[in-house]
Write an enzyme that holds these catalytic residues in place. Sequence first.
Site, PDB file in Angstrom:
ATOM      1  N   VAL A   1      12.342   3.846  86.381  1.00 24.57           N
ATOM      2  CA  VAL A   1      11.146   4.277  85.761  1.00 24.57           C
ATOM      3  C   VAL A   1      11.989   4.669  84.527  1.00 24.57           C
ATOM      4  O   VAL A   1      12.535   5.441  84.223  1.00 24.57           O
ATOM      5  CB  VAL A   1      10.832   5.591  86.413  1.00 24.57           C
ATOM      6  CG1 VAL A   1       9.403   6.165  85.590  1.00 24.57           C
ATOM      7  CG2 VAL A   1      10.564   4.958  88.015  1.00 24.57           C
ATOM      8  N   GLY A   2      11.433   4.007  83.309  1.00 16.17           N
ATOM      9  CA  GLY A   2      11.580   4.128  81.961  1.00 16.17           C
ATOM     10  C   GLY A   2      10.598   3.886  80.786  1.00 16.17           C
ATOM     11  O   GLY A   2       9.389   3.422  81.200  1.00 16.17           O
TER      12      GLY A   2
ATOM     13  N   TYR B   1       9.339   2.914  77.474  1.00 12.23           N
ATOM     14  CA  TYR B   1       9.643   1.739  76.641  1.00 12.23           C
ATOM     15  C   TYR B   1       8.263   1.283  75.942  1.00 12.23           C
ATOM     16  O   TYR B   1       6.887   1.395  76.412  1.00 12.23           O
ATOM     17  CB  TYR B   1       9.898   0.076  77.232  1.00 12.23           C
ATOM     18  CG  TYR B   1      10.800   0.304  78.336  1.00 12.23           C
ATOM     19  CD1 TYR B   1      12.520   0.872  77.975  1.00 12.23           C
ATOM     20  CD2 TYR B   1      10.699   0.573  79.607  1.00 12.23           C
ATOM     21  CE1 TYR B   1      13.328   0.686  78.809  1.00 12.23           C
ATOM     22  CE2 TYR B   1      11.817   0.635  80.678  1.00 12.23           C
ATOM     23  CZ  TYR B   1      13.103   0.961  80.237  1.00 12.23           C
ATOM     24  OH  TYR B   1      14.148   1.178  81.119  1.00 12.23           O
ATOM     25  N   ARG B   2       8.507   1.137  74.473  1.00  9.62           N
ATOM     26  CA  ARG B   2       7.117   0.960  73.532  1.00  9.62           C
ATOM     27  C   ARG B   2       6.428  -0.437  74.286  1.00  9.62           C
ATOM     28  O   ARG B   2       7.243  -1.281  74.443  1.00  9.62           O
ATOM     29  CB  ARG B   2       7.544   1.014  72.334  1.00  9.62           C
ATOM     30  CG  ARG B   2       8.341  -0.341  72.004  1.00  9.62           C
ATOM     31  CD  ARG B   2       8.611  -0.415  70.189  1.00  9.62           C
ATOM     32  NE  ARG B   2       8.571  -1.376  69.810  1.00  9.62           N
ATOM     33  CZ  ARG B   2       9.432  -1.750  68.467  1.00  9.62           C
ATOM     34  NH1 ARG B   2      10.345  -0.921  68.273  1.00  9.62           N
ATOM     35  NH2 ARG B   2       9.588  -2.928  68.089  1.00  9.62           N
TER      36      ARG B   2
ATOM     37  N   HIS C   1      19.142  -0.832  78.677  1.00 11.43           N
ATOM     38  CA  HIS C   1      18.229  -0.431  79.538  1.00 11.43           C
ATOM     39  C   HIS C   1      18.278  -1.132  80.897  1.00 11.43           C
ATOM     40  O   HIS C   1      18.344  -2.513  80.883  1.00 11.43           O
ATOM     41  CB  HIS C   1      16.792   0.076  79.112  1.00 11.43           C
ATOM     42  CG  HIS C   1      17.193   1.007  77.864  1.00 11.43           C
ATOM     43  ND1 HIS C   1      15.726   1.412  77.132  1.00 11.43           N
ATOM     44  CD2 HIS C   1      18.172   1.776  77.497  1.00 11.43           C
ATOM     45  CE1 HIS C   1      16.253   2.325  76.418  1.00 11.43           C
ATOM     46  NE2 HIS C   1      17.603   2.746  76.248  1.00 11.43           N
TER      47      HIS C   1
ATOM     48  N   GLU D   1      14.817   7.708  89.528  1.00  6.51           N
ATOM     49  CA  GLU D   1      14.062   8.636  88.720  1.00  6.51           C
ATOM     50  C   GLU D   1      13.279   9.785  89.488  1.00  6.51           C
ATOM     51  O   GLU D   1      13.217  10.774  89.107  1.00  6.51           O
ATOM     52  CB  GLU D   1      13.648   8.185  87.614  1.00  6.51           C
ATOM     53  CG  GLU D   1      14.255   7.273  86.510  1.00  6.51           C
ATOM     54  CD  GLU D   1      14.766   6.116  86.617  1.00  6.51           C
ATOM     55  OE1 GLU D   1      15.622   5.569  86.154  1.00  6.51           O
ATOM     56  OE2 GLU D   1      14.594   5.538  87.943  1.00  6.51           O
TER      57      GLU D   1
ATOM     58  N   GLU E   1       9.792   4.419  64.594  1.00 12.30           N
ATOM     59  CA  GLU E   1      10.586   4.497  65.616  1.00 12.30           C
ATOM     60  C   GLU E   1      11.140   5.947  65.652  1.00 12.30           C
ATOM     61  O   GLU E   1      11.150   6.468  64.601  1.00 12.30           O
ATOM     62  CB  GLU E   1      11.788   3.527  65.827  1.00 12.30           C
ATOM     63  CG  GLU E   1      11.426   2.223  66.725  1.00 12.30           C
ATOM     64  CD  GLU E   1      11.277   2.637  67.986  1.00 12.30           C
ATOM     65  OE1 GLU E   1      11.758   3.801  68.437  1.00 12.30           O
ATOM     66  OE2 GLU E   1      10.875   1.751  68.992  1.00 12.30           O
TER      67      GLU E   1
END
EC number: 4.1.1.61
Length: 475
Positions: free
Chosen positions: A162-163, A165-166, A183, A225, A274
């Site tokens: 579970v991350g 990310y754009r 990642h 996560e 960013e």
Amino acid sequence: MAFDDLRSFLQALDDHGQLLKISEEVNAEPDLAAAANATGRIGDGAPALWFDNIRGFTDARVAMNTIGSWQNHAISLGLPPNTPVKKQIDEFIRRWDNFPIAPERRANPAWAQNTVDGDEINLFDILPLFRLNDGDGGFYLDKACVVSRDPLDPDNFGKQNVGIYRMEVKGKRKLGLQPVPMHDIALHLHKAEERGEDLPIAITLGNDPIITLMGATPLKYDQSEYEMAGALRESPYPIATAPLTGFDVPWGSEVILEGVIESRKREIEGPFGEFTGHYSGGRNMTVVRIDKVSYRTRPIFESLYLGMPWTEIDYLMGPATCVPLYQQLKAEFPEVQAVNAMYTHGLLAIISTKKRYGGFARAVGLRAMTTPHGLGYVKMVIMVDEDVDPFNLPQVMWALSSKVNPAGDLVQLPNMSVLELDPGSSPAGITDKLIIDATTPVAPDNRGHYSQPVVDLPETKAWAEKLTAMLAARK
């Protein structure tokens, strides 16, 4: 208090006076992002923002800056809003030791109220999209959690990632996603593409604060996560099953997008303002096809303003970077006392440690650069003695000023890995790294002529407490 969804967190922020509701009509651009940008410029205690009167949208409800102050961060952890930063990090560390806490699977998630499939999907109708910075190449989802699984071990709960990310919204059902090579999602994608397969993903929007914090926390590859979220909230984290992919997603999310990262397909994505405070240029990035959307009636859309620090992302990522780096170093070097990696997602880290022998502090600095997070982020490390608090910048500046001799205390490591978003890397993703040893030399290192340091008088602590109490009594 554990929050099961974004709505209960917003209510808690409101109850503590940390939610500003903007009733006047605003433009989606530039007002939403400019207001969120402004929260980082008005000092301590910046509130979360709520907009529900946005020109050009019907029934749009947008929340910004929900974790964008130390007060809001404390509330997200269920702590009093005035909890000092160091105590918040200490509490994060204490709760970390509760890992793992198994999640709780729940039925009837609110995000199942409405569904759209296939060619009927139009993200521009479902989501109130707007640009965050005037140089952005398009609309972005930048506070969503992306769920993916290891294609070679899909039933391993710990390897389900579970991350955050754009993702650029590039069409009615098409996104561009940036999988940073360091990642976990990039490893999942690599394994899928080696097999010639698409990578299924689930994208969750409008999440509770704890899973958002976890999505920004660099855990080990096989650490869940969801199990860490349970530890951080001190109760089982609620999950539900996404209908198309079968993935585990937050029970309390506002919107669930399901689809695939298309194998070996790349298109230009960007630019995007960013977390480094610079724009990343247009680059070839992966393409996501959305096949199913599930969403709550009148969903709340949440977005994350990024720019020159500090903005919300710095509060979100600061403790979430310090704590895992501290835990990973402490497990191998018990002498490590504290880690401050709050600056620009840990591109700079300040580490205090006791020393076993000469050169020991540098070894700790080197190890910090090879942790899961350090490989892509930790570009500079300042090592300080155990009596220097890395969160007390005047003490750190004293150590740098009085203990560093550039002739021998700078360790430069050429051609090391860093994430491509580091604007100083050349080529993108490659940089020299630097360790600054601001510790007192110990045997066999006999450089310098350090006498005994001046320390606080024994009575100082008691007097500090007494004076603080006297000042408080005057208010």
